[in-house]
Design a protein around this motif. Structure first.
Motif, PDB file in Angstrom:
ATOM      1  N   HIS A   1      38.414  38.584  45.363  1.00 61.90           N
ATOM      2  CA  HIS A   1      37.172  38.934  46.049  1.00 61.90           C
ATOM      3  C   HIS A   1      37.433  38.869  47.545  1.00 61.90           C
ATOM      4  CE1 HIS A   1      32.942  39.180  47.064  1.00 61.90           C
ATOM      5  NE2 HIS A   1      32.645  39.320  45.789  1.00 61.90           N
TER       6      HIS A   1
ATOM      7  N   GLU B   1      34.815  43.015  53.039  1.00 62.10           N
ATOM      8  CA  GLU B   1      35.262  44.393  53.206  1.00 62.10           C
ATOM      9  C   GLU B   1      35.933  44.631  54.551  1.00 62.10           C
ATOM     10  OE1 GLU B   1      33.662  48.949  52.547  1.00 62.10           O
ATOM     11  OE2 GLU B   1      32.213  47.328  52.790  1.00 62.10           O
TER      12      GLU B   1
ATOM     13  N   ARG C   1      42.175  43.167  40.075  1.00 56.73           N
ATOM     14  CA  ARG C   1      40.760  43.570  40.064  1.00 56.73           C
ATOM     15  C   ARG C   1      40.153  43.129  41.389  1.00 56.73           C
ATOM     16  NH1 ARG C   1      39.150  41.176  35.446  1.00 56.73           N
ATOM     17  NH2 ARG C   1      38.643  39.277  36.566  1.00 56.73           N
TER      18      ARG C   1
ATOM     19  N   ARG D   1      37.207  43.146  44.319  1.00 55.83           N
ATOM     20  CA  ARG D   1      35.789  43.330  44.613  1.00 55.83           C
ATOM     21  C   ARG D   1      35.519  42.908  46.051  1.00 55.83           C
ATOM     22  NH1 ARG D   1      33.290  40.443  39.161  1.00 55.83           N
ATOM     23  NH2 ARG D   1      34.100  41.955  37.650  1.00 55.83           N
ATOM     24  N   THR D   2      34.461  43.469  46.634  1.00 55.57           N
ATOM     25  CA  THR D   2      34.085  43.107  47.995  1.00 55.57           C
ATOM     26  C   THR D   2      32.633  42.633  48.021  1.00 55.57           C
ATOM     27  OG1 THR D   2      33.417  45.388  48.512  1.00 55.57           O
ATOM     28  CG2 THR D   2      35.704  44.765  49.001  1.00 55.57           C
TER      29      THR D   2
ATOM     30  N   ASP E   1      28.841  35.783  47.752  1.00 49.96           N
ATOM     31  CA  ASP E   1      29.304  36.491  46.555  1.00 49.96           C
ATOM     32  C   ASP E   1      30.676  35.978  46.131  1.00 49.96           C
ATOM     33  OD1 ASP E   1      27.032  38.105  46.572  1.00 49.96           O
ATOM     34  OD2 ASP E   1      28.001  39.685  47.739  1.00 49.96           O
TER      35      ASP E   1
ATOM     36  N   ALA F   1      31.759  34.186  42.643  1.00 45.69           N
ATOM     37  CA  ALA F   1      32.788  34.784  41.793  1.00 45.69           C
ATOM     38  C   ALA F   1      33.838  33.750  41.386  1.00 45.69           C
ATOM     39  CB  ALA F   1      33.445  35.955  42.516  1.00 45.69           C
TER      40      ALA F   1
ATOM     41  N   SER G   1      35.072  34.652  37.601  1.00 46.63           N
ATOM     42  CA  SER G   1      35.300  36.094  37.553  1.00 46.63           C
ATOM     43  C   SER G   1      36.344  36.539  38.577  1.00 46.63           C
ATOM     44  CB  SER G   1      33.996  36.865  37.766  1.00 46.63           C
ATOM     45  OG  SER G   1      33.446  36.609  39.044  1.00 46.63           O
ATOM     46  N   CYS G   2      36.825  35.621  39.414  1.00 51.32           N
ATOM     47  CA  CYS G   2      37.950  35.951  40.285  1.00 51.32           C
ATOM     48  C   CYS G   2      38.827  34.712  40.452  1.00 51.32           C
ATOM     49  CB  CYS G   2      37.487  36.500  41.636  1.00 51.32           C
ATOM     50  SG  CYS G   2      37.045  35.270  42.863  1.00 51.32           S
TER      51      CYS G   2
END
Length: 300
Positions: A97, A100, A124, A126-127, A132, A136, A141-142
């Motif tokens: 994660h 951005e 995988r 994500r930003t 967030d 994660a 999830s990260c």
């Protein structure tokens, strides 16, 4: 294994309006899905779904299971990766994660090198905001997060922190690039694009500006780095970014990076975060080392 499959199926069901829709997403027959859900209800010794003419609805027990399910499945996936490590496999998935503003500039080159050395590992990416990123890691999830101003969390450890100076990013012919154009009285009169107030970098910028006696109200709010760059190029707005985020534009001369005045120093902490109490997989540990090396080079 049947219970794990049933949990995966139930997770899909919770996002659908009917068993038929869920079965279509899973590419299985609705009767097969119904059988797995019935087996899961038998194991839980409680009904999980209510079926009616308008579709399905979670029972109280179903709501409770759904609330814990994403983390449970993520933890099971993590265990599978650790077992693969024990078997000598060097594949799997690493969840990352990132903020951005630094994902493309700092993270992507590291991921490119990592992929060439470990071709069987998938990443995988994500930003989002720092909050967030913490969620994660907390819900498994990260595996890693690279974000600005990581908020404190008992479930997260910041393994490396560097401070990045931020610059006023502008079109090359903008008045801010001229002598005296970046003086405090002038800054408030320009058009700005800033991330929303949910972002730690924005909160820090607002505080530093207020302490310097400079009230900056953004014309645009955009969390997307691409949108910020587009608004700089096409709307003549000013953005607040590290030089690395616009390195290509600076090299091409299509944008300029102007230092903030000494009375208004703007810098952000860039934090590399990992789970505090979860054993990393082989791939996650290797990627963490690569990121630590890249951040040390930035700091040097």
């Amino acid at each position: 294994m049947a219970k794990i499959v049933a949990l995966h199926y139930f997770a899909v069901v919770t996002r659908c309006s009917s068993l038929r829709d869920a079965a279509s997403q899973l590419d299985i027959h609705p009767n097969v899905l119904a059988r797995h859900i019935s087996q899961l209800e038998y194991y839980m010794d409680a009904p999980l779904l209510e079926r009616g003419p308008l579709g399905i609805r979670l029972t109280a027990a179903g709501e409770l299971l759904a609330a814990k399910l994403d983390r449970t499945i993520n933890e099971l996936d993590h265990v599978v990766r650790l077992i693969d490590d024990l078997k000598g496999l060097r594949g799997g998935v690493v969840g990352v994660h990132a903020a951005e503003g630094i994902a493309s500039a700092i993270l992507v080159p590291v991921l490119a090198g990592f992929a060439s050395r470990h071709p069987h590992v998938r990443t995988r990416l994500r930003t989002g905001t720092a909050k967030d990123a913490m969620r994660a890691i907390e819900d498994a999830s990260c595996d890693l997060a690279l974000t600005f101003f990581a908020p404190p969390s008992d479930a997260v450890t910041v393994v490396q922190r560097i401070w990045l100076p931020q610059f006023i990013v502008a079109p090359p012919d903008h008045p801010v690039t001229r002598t005296g154009g970046a003086a405090l009285p002038a800054l408030a009169g320009y058009r700005w694009v800033l991330p929303g107030p949910d972002f730690g970098a924005r909160t820090f910028f607002d505080r530093v500006a207020a302490e310097a006696g400079c009230r900056i109200v953004p014309t645009f709010e955009a969390s997307s780095l691409d949108l910020q760059r587009t608004l700089v190029a096409q709307a003549g707005a000013l953005a607040v970014l590290p030089r690395a985020a616009v390195a290509e534009e600076l090299a091409a001369g299509t944008m300029a990076a102007v230092p903030f005045p000494e009375a208004m120093p703007v810098e952000t902490s860039l934090d590399l975060c990992v789970p505090a109490d979860r054993q990393p997989s082989f791939a996650a540990e290797r990627l963490r080392r690569d990121l630590e090396t890249a951040l040390k080079r930035l700091r040097a």
